[in-house]
Enzyme design. Structure first.
Site, PDB file in Angstrom:
ATOM      1  CB  SER A 110      -7.415  23.232  -0.616  1.00  0.00           C
ATOM      2  OG  SER A 110      -6.137  23.771  -0.953  1.00  0.00           O
ATOM      3  CE1 TYR A 145     -10.858  26.092  -4.561  1.00  0.00           C
ATOM      4  CE2 TYR A 145      -8.596  26.623  -3.704  1.00  0.00           C
ATOM      5  CZ  TYR A 145      -9.539  25.700  -4.231  1.00  0.00           C
ATOM      6  OH  TYR A 145      -9.256  24.258  -4.022  1.00  0.00           O
ATOM      7  CE  LYS A 202     -12.281  23.706  -2.328  1.00  0.00           C
ATOM      8  NZ  LYS A 202     -13.029  22.582  -2.662  1.00  0.00           N
TER       9      LYS A 202
END
Ligand code: NAD
Ligand code: WQD
Length: 342
Positions: A125, A150, A154
């Protein structure tokens, strides 16, 4: 050639399954349906005329993974979408996010190694860049301290994959850093299915237009941008899906050995929140109700990609206009709501 797609009934996964099938790959999906619906398989079948193989289980379960890989031999590559993705929820429930997003990856890498699968495409991302110092942001921009659990999953996942490749010379991975995926398949049979109140801008807009939400909350109009609202790089989900096939082919054709590569997947152009609202109104003829609210904590003022590396090395380019992405998102909202009421 067999390709395993984890999270293949999800939003980006399902669109990628279609592109894979249309390119002649045999697709096997693993998904536990924690954030998707089994009926997505019917949508895929309507578009391609084929049902992918589907296995429902949680990739965090090592025994289920073992059973799966004993059943399906000869998988050449894995595209790993499966993860939880709601930024706000990850702040509330960090352990749930670290567990799901990291244990699933660890399990998968373990099985990839023991079953001699050499190629991995990973869903990363643009969140790893935070607020970049200069724009457009290229792949060599520094990864900044994550703003949410979150985002951290990643970053950590990319590190785990890099270390695994370092220690296992046959494996390669392309990590694709998505900017803001939007839209739906133009055939209208699959799209995004947010559960509950959407976090993301475009599903919030389409639900407001449909009358499910009273008004769009525009989070802040006092940013240092031309109209005061935040700027993002909105990338059409079909364009995005095509990049996964390009990434796979790059690894297969070049017989990529022991390589970890990162690519930005964006259109390379930034639009403000109000520009997206105005574009939606233009293409649909609907007047959207909205209210300006306070800034949303954690929002970045502006970010958009420099996609030149992907353009050159993946021979891939985003081609869908914002008009067409918003139209496909709107058509999907209408199709899906009608189906729900049937
Ligand atoms: P999604 O929630 O629609 O799809 C993810 C799928 O994975 C769902 O179908 C879910 O049921 C499944 N899943 C989750 N955990 C699982 C597990 N442990 N075992 C089996 N299945 C599991 O999300 P999406 O928007 O399609 O995102 C796909 C990937 O792309 C994710 O890794 C996400 O972090 C990443 N990504 C998404 C965006 C975005 O804005 N949509 C942006 C950047 C990166
Ligand atoms: C876009 C703009 C909001 C909703 C998130 C994740 C990121 C990545 C993509 C996974 C912002 C504004 C939004 C609303 C609004 N996902 N907005 N009203 O925050 O750029 O990125 O999805 O990796 O990690 O953080 O996307 O669609 O939520 O917001 O005004 O109801 O729209 O403030 O400026 P974001 P978004």
């Amino acid at each position: 050639m067999k390709v395993l797609v984890t999270g293949g009934t999800g939003y980006i996964g399902s669109h990628t399954v279609i592109e894979l099938q249309q390119a002649g790959y045999e697709v096997i999906i693993i998904d536990n349906l924690s954030n998707s619906n089994i009926e997505v398989l019917d949508g895929i079948h309507k578009i391609t005329g084929q049902y992918p193989i589907f296995e429902k289980f949680d990739i965090c379960n090592s025994q289920d993974c073992n059973n799966f890989f004993s059943k399906y031999k000869g998988i050449t590559a894995v595209i790993h979408f499966a993860a939880y993705k709601a930024v706000g929820e990850s702040v509330e429930k960090p352990l749930m996010y670290y567990y799901n997003n990291l244990v699933s990856l660890l399990n998968l890498l373990d099985k990839i190694l023991s079953h001699n699968i050499n190629y991995l495409v990973y869903s990363s991302s643009c969140t790893v860049y935070g607020q970049p110092e200069s724009l457009p942001v290229a792949e060599n921009a520094p990864v900044q301290e994550a703003k949410s659990p979150y985002g951290n999953t990643k970053q950590i996942s990319e590190e785990i994959i890099k270390d695994t490749i370092h220690a296992n010379k046959k494996i390669s991975c392309i990590s694709l850093r998505y900017f803001n995926p939007i839209g739906a398949h133009p055939n209208g049979f699959i799209g995004e299915l947010p559960i509950g109140e959407p976090n993301n801008l475009v599903p919030y807009i389409t639900q407001t237009a449909y009358g499910i939400r009273e008004y769009l909350r525009v989070f802040g109009n006092n940013y240092n941008t031309h109209d005061g609202t935040c700027i993002r790089d909105y990338i059409d989900v079909v364009d995005l899906s095509k990049a996964h096939i390009a990434a796979l082919q790059r690894m297969l054709v070049h017989k990529n050995i022991n390589n970890f590569e990162v690519f930005n997947l964006g259109a390379g152009k930034g639009y403000s929140v109000m520009e997206v609202v105005q574009c939606f109104e233009k293409v649909t003829g609907i007047r959207l109700k909205y209210k300006i609210l306070n800034r949303r904590p954690g929002d970045i003022e502006r970010v958009y990609a420099d996609p030149q590396k992907a353009n050159a090395r993946l021979n891939w380019k985003a081609t869908t206009s914002l008009d067409n992405s918003l139209l496909s998102a709107w058509n999907w909202e209408k199709y899906y709501r009608k189906k729900l009421n049937c």
